[in-house]
Design a protein around this motif. Structure first.
Motif, PDB file in Angstrom:
ATOM      1  N   GLU A   1     -12.511 -38.634  30.234  1.00 24.74           N
ATOM      2  CA  GLU A   1     -12.320 -38.870  28.840  1.00 24.74           C
ATOM      3  C   GLU A   1     -14.060 -39.529  28.994  1.00 24.74           C
ATOM      4  OE1 GLU A   1     -10.329 -42.046  26.153  1.00 24.74           O
ATOM      5  OE2 GLU A   1      -8.638 -39.995  25.539  1.00 24.74           O
ATOM      6  N   MET A   2     -14.712 -40.254  30.106  1.00 24.66           N
ATOM      7  CA  MET A   2     -15.787 -40.503  30.148  1.00 24.66           C
ATOM      8  C   MET A   2     -16.833 -39.511  31.079  1.00 24.66           C
ATOM      9  SD  MET A   2     -15.955 -44.352  30.162  1.00 24.66           S
ATOM     10  CE  MET A   2     -17.772 -43.870  30.646  1.00 24.66           C
ATOM     11  N   GLU A   3     -15.762 -38.563  31.199  1.00 27.93           N
ATOM     12  CA  GLU A   3     -16.808 -37.343  31.915  1.00 27.93           C
ATOM     13  C   GLU A   3     -17.164 -36.346  31.172  1.00 27.93           C
ATOM     14  OE1 GLU A   3     -18.066 -38.301  35.344  1.00 27.93           O
ATOM     15  OE2 GLU A   3     -18.802 -36.842  34.709  1.00 27.93           O
TER      16      GLU A   3
ATOM     17  N   ALA B   1     -14.441 -38.398  15.771  1.00 27.72           N
ATOM     18  CA  ALA B   1     -13.040 -38.440  16.426  1.00 27.72           C
ATOM     19  C   ALA B   1     -12.859 -39.340  17.165  1.00 27.72           C
ATOM     20  CB  ALA B   1     -12.359 -38.570  15.017  1.00 27.72           C
ATOM     21  N   GLU B   2     -12.707 -38.042  18.113  1.00 27.52           N
ATOM     22  CA  GLU B   2     -12.988 -38.283  20.045  1.00 27.52           C
ATOM     23  C   GLU B   2     -13.591 -39.134  20.391  1.00 27.52           C
ATOM     24  OE1 GLU B   2     -11.131 -33.907  20.523  1.00 27.52           O
ATOM     25  OE2 GLU B   2     -12.301 -34.783  21.504  1.00 27.52           O
ATOM     26  N   GLU B   3     -14.475 -39.190  19.792  1.00 28.00           N
ATOM     27  CA  GLU B   3     -16.070 -40.460  20.497  1.00 28.00           C
ATOM     28  C   GLU B   3     -15.304 -41.745  19.853  1.00 28.00           C
ATOM     29  OE1 GLU B   3     -20.148 -36.900  20.913  1.00 28.00           O
ATOM     30  OE2 GLU B   3     -19.683 -38.203  19.203  1.00 28.00           O
ATOM     31  N   ASP B   4     -15.053 -41.679  18.606  1.00 24.50           N
ATOM     32  CA  ASP B   4     -15.131 -42.927  18.357  1.00 24.50           C
ATOM     33  C   ASP B   4     -13.217 -43.564  18.513  1.00 24.50           C
ATOM     34  OD1 ASP B   4     -15.812 -42.187  15.130  1.00 24.50           O
ATOM     35  OD2 ASP B   4     -17.066 -42.849  16.225  1.00 24.50           O
ATOM     36  N   GLU B   5     -12.641 -42.842  19.149  1.00 27.89           N
ATOM     37  CA  GLU B   5     -11.362 -43.057  19.377  1.00 27.89           C
ATOM     38  C   GLU B   5     -11.479 -43.903  21.360  1.00 27.89           C
ATOM     39  OE1 GLU B   5      -8.914 -40.402  17.154  1.00 27.89           O
ATOM     40  OE2 GLU B   5      -8.102 -40.739  19.766  1.00 27.89           O
TER      41      GLU B   5
END
Length: 160
Positions: A147-149, A132-136
């Protein structure tokens, strides 16, 4: 005597009157026959004209040719219907072939996955299902560098 003569004369007059009526009836019959003959001759003339216009032998030939053409059209229609049915059936066959190929590929993929070690299979499942974190992060555009790292680190794990 004069009475007898006058009676004879009266009887002759009645006979003459009866003969005149008979002749009148014969003449009326003759006129009716003449009219009938005239009507029949006119009907015969009309029939001759109609026969000349129709030309029955040519009409028969035309009707035979028409019948042949209709038969040809029926045969052609049957061929076209068969061809269309065959074409439609081949589409069904192609769909069935695609389904069978998909089943075989799924079976092969399942066998291949079963042969992999347990740890690799779990990692593959994790890789295939994004969190879900990747989707957000992807949805928000991932403006934050941290977040990109984190995403780059996860991608590096997936590649190795």
């Amino acid at each position: 005597m004069e009475v007898v003569l006058s009676r004879r004369t009266v009887n002759r007059l009645y006979e003459n009157k009866a003969q005149m009526n008979s002749i009148s009836m014969h003449l009326g019959e003759s006129v009716a026959i003449a009219r009938t003959v005239g009507h029949l001759s006119k009907s015969a003339e009309v029939m001759k004209l109609v026969n000349n216009l129709m030309k029955a032998p040519e009409m028969a030939v035309t009707m035979q040719e028409f019948s042949k053409e209709m038969t040809k059209a029926g045969v052609i229609e049957e061929f076209v219907n068969d061809a269309v049915d065959t074409a439609l059936d081949s589409e069904d066959i192609e769909e069935e072939i695609d389904e069978e190929v998909d089943k075989v590929l799924t079976a092969i993929a399942g066998e291949t996955a079963a042969q992999l070690p347990e740890a690799v299979r779990k990692e593959k499942v994790k890789q295939s299902a994004p969190t879900a974190e990747e989707d957000e992060a992807i949805a928000e555009g991932a403006d934050d560098e941290e977040e990109m790292e984190a995403i780059r680190a996860r991608l590096a794990k997936v590649r190795s």
